[in-house]
Design a protein around this motif. Structure first.
Motif, mmCIF file in Angstrom:
data_model
loop_
_atom_site.group_PDB
_atom_site.id
_atom_site.type_symbol
_atom_site.label_atom_id
_atom_site.label_comp_id
_atom_site.label_asym_id
_atom_site.label_seq_id
_atom_site.Cartn_x
_atom_site.Cartn_y
_atom_site.Cartn_z
ATOM 1 N N GLN A 94 -8.574 31.372 -34.653
ATOM 2 C CA GLN A 94 -9.248 32.435 -33.741
ATOM 3 C C GLN A 94 -8.882 32.135 -32.193
ATOM 4 O O GLN A 94 -8.721 33.257 -31.528
ATOM 5 N N GLN A 97 -1.809 35.908 -28.890
ATOM 6 C CA GLN A 97 -1.834 36.118 -30.431
ATOM 7 C C GLN A 97 -0.481 36.131 -31.414
ATOM 8 O O GLN A 97 0.028 35.627 -32.397
ATOM 9 N N GLU A 126 -9.635 34.212 -38.773
ATOM 10 C CA GLU A 126 -10.294 35.228 -37.672
ATOM 11 C C GLU A 126 -9.351 35.635 -36.492
ATOM 12 O O GLU A 126 -9.792 35.384 -35.517
ATOM 13 N N LEU A 158 -8.125 37.923 -35.244
ATOM 14 C CA LEU A 158 -8.095 38.971 -34.001
ATOM 15 C C LEU A 158 -9.581 39.201 -33.531
ATOM 16 O O LEU A 158 -9.847 39.984 -32.724
ATOM 17 N N SER A 159 -10.481 37.972 -33.842
ATOM 18 C CA SER A 159 -11.844 38.282 -33.338
ATOM 19 C C SER A 159 -11.946 38.266 -31.754
ATOM 20 O O SER A 159 -12.869 38.757 -31.316
ATOM 21 N N LEU A 184 -9.892 39.543 -29.541
ATOM 22 C CA LEU A 184 -9.259 40.733 -29.084
ATOM 23 C C LEU A 184 -10.365 41.886 -28.742
ATOM 24 O O LEU A 184 -11.327 42.128 -29.780
ATOM 25 N N ARG A 190 -7.313 44.913 -31.463
ATOM 26 C CA ARG A 190 -7.613 44.479 -32.687
ATOM 27 C C ARG A 190 -6.845 45.346 -33.850
ATOM 28 O O ARG A 190 -6.240 45.140 -34.743
ATOM 29 N N ARG A 224 -3.958 44.341 -36.104
ATOM 30 C CA ARG A 224 -4.002 44.522 -37.644
ATOM 31 C C ARG A 224 -2.749 45.294 -38.049
ATOM 32 O O ARG A 224 -2.364 44.563 -39.351
ATOM 33 N N THR A 230 -12.028 36.688 -42.240
ATOM 34 C CA THR A 230 -12.678 37.470 -41.276
ATOM 35 C C THR A 230 -14.177 37.918 -41.604
ATOM 36 O O THR A 230 -14.483 37.661 -42.857
ATOM 37 N N ASP A 266 -15.272 40.899 -40.500
ATOM 38 C CA ASP A 266 -15.058 42.389 -40.462
ATOM 39 C C ASP A 266 -14.614 43.136 -41.615
ATOM 40 O O ASP A 266 -13.415 42.880 -41.988
ATOM 41 N N GLU A 290 -11.207 45.086 -41.562
ATOM 42 C CA GLU A 290 -10.132 44.341 -41.465
ATOM 43 C C GLU A 290 -9.979 43.883 -42.950
ATOM 44 O O GLU A 290 -8.696 43.861 -43.745
#
Length: 375
Positions: free
Chosen positions: A86, A144, A163, A165-166, A168, A173, A177, A195, A197, A200
């Motif tokens: 992350q 990333q 996680e 992308l958390s 961003l 994101r 993705r 994730t 999310d 996602e």
């Protein structure tokens, strides 16, 4: 043979205030090249499970195999996995090139081969012009990409992503993705992605593993998760707005027709969906579930309602892009509410009376006590 196999995995923390296992009886077979997403609320055990696969957490009970080889006692460096964290976990004092090359240098890969691999992967990720900079000199999305590049240059058997992308912003994101999905399509690498999310999870996973309280709730494709949730938790967790739940009874009408009934609804359940299991609930309390987009509205209440319709009063109407979320009060005494997702062009004023229509093809039944889906 599955690429990754988790069999009856448990994780217990002896000194934890809560005596329940952090992960219990986790079983999963991940096929070669599959993109699996673990999703659930905070504290559900998804990251703990990933860390056990990586070797960063010990396994209290159970077995993990990669390519048929038991890896329970192997150190992380010998598991042939690569993990993307992350917080990127880049070395701030090294250049982006050296960050990407770090794992290869540990493996004693020849210098010319390191240059070749790092530059090739950097071009794929469109960060080849950033290799001489340090992580602090590039954006979060670029950091990333460097972290992804560090993982893919090693060409491991399994990618683990916790996680990633958390940290961003929303726009980045979405972009990352898409980049990760394109990268997976190109590499066809076995990937296990964690994730919280749901977007996602639903857009990226070939299959989704939904967890809650350390227990796997359902393993299925995104379509099955959404259209046939195994229980009420999944119906409420997946979907925005979440599934509506209504308490009622299942009643038998004439000609074998079944109805979902309460004081303000009498909805015919599709005959072709009636099974012997559903018939067991005739004259019993039951919970109905329906997604907001399976509800439609009409403004006039001067006409008599049809069998699959009900009266309601509009509490609030929210414009959300191309859609409008209409919050309906269907029972003044108990303030029972439903949410309908309708086209934005439909306008409903607060306090107005409407007739709602339920598309019964998408109506779900759940056991009142176990909360499991009945089919």
């Amino acid at each position: 043979m599955p690429q990754v196999s988790l069999r009856n995995i448990y994780k217990m923390y002896p000194n934890a205030k809560n005596s329940a296992p952090a992960v219990q009886d986790f079983n999963l077979e991940v096929e070669d090249g599959e993109f699996i997403v673990l999703v659930g609320p905070s504290g559900c055990g998804k990251s703990t499970t990933l860390r056990m696969i990586a070797g960063l957490e010990s396994i209290s009970k159970g077995e993990i195999y990669i390519d048929g080889k038991l890896i329970n006692n192997l150190p992380p460096k010998d598991r042939d996995i690569a993990m993307v964290f992350q917080n990127y976990a880049l070395y701030p004092n090294l250049s982006n090139f050296e960050n990407m090359a770090f794992g290869l240098r540990l493996r004693k890969v020849e210098k010319y081969k390191i240059n070749e691999l790092v530059n090739a992967k950097a071009r794929e990720l469109e960060i080849d012009n950033l290799l001489e900079r340090q992580p602090k000199d590039v954006s979060g999305g670029q950091r990333q990409r460097v972290a992804l590049g560090r993982a893919i240059v090693r060409e491991p058997k399994v990618f683990l992503m916790d996680e990633p992308l958390s940290n961003l912003d929303a726009k980045m994101r979405v972009q990352m993705r898409v980049e990760i999905m394109k990268l997976h399509q190109k590499l066809q690498a076995t990937t296990i992605y964690v994730t919280h999310d749901q977007i996602e999870a639903m857009t990226m996973g070939h299959r989704i593993v939904i967890m809650n309280g350390g227990i796997v709730q359902q393993v299925a494709t995104p379509e099955e998760i959404y259209n046939k949730p195994a229980n009420r938790f999944i119906g409420s967790f997946i979907g925005s707005p979440p599934m509506n739940f209504i308490f009622g009874r299942l009643e038998a009408g004439s000609g074998g027709q079944l109805y979902f009934s309460n004081s303000h609804m009498y909805l015919p359940f599709p005959r072709e969906r009636v099974t012997k299991e559903i018939e067991k609930y005739i004259d019993a309390d039951i919970v109905g579930g329906i997604r907001p987009e399976a509800l439609s509205l009409r403004g006039s209440i001067s006409t008599e309602r049809k069998p699959n319709e009900f009266y309601a009063e509009v509490d609030v109407s929210e414009l959300v892009g191309a859609d409008r979320y209409v919050y309906l009060n269907i029972n003044q005494r108990n303030r029972e509410t439903l949410v309908a997702r309708v086209p934005a062009k439909e306008r409903y004023e607060s306090g107005s009376r409407v007739i709602g229509r339920a598309d019964m093809e998408f109506f779900h039944l759940f056991d009142v006590n176990t909360e499991q889906r009945i089919e």
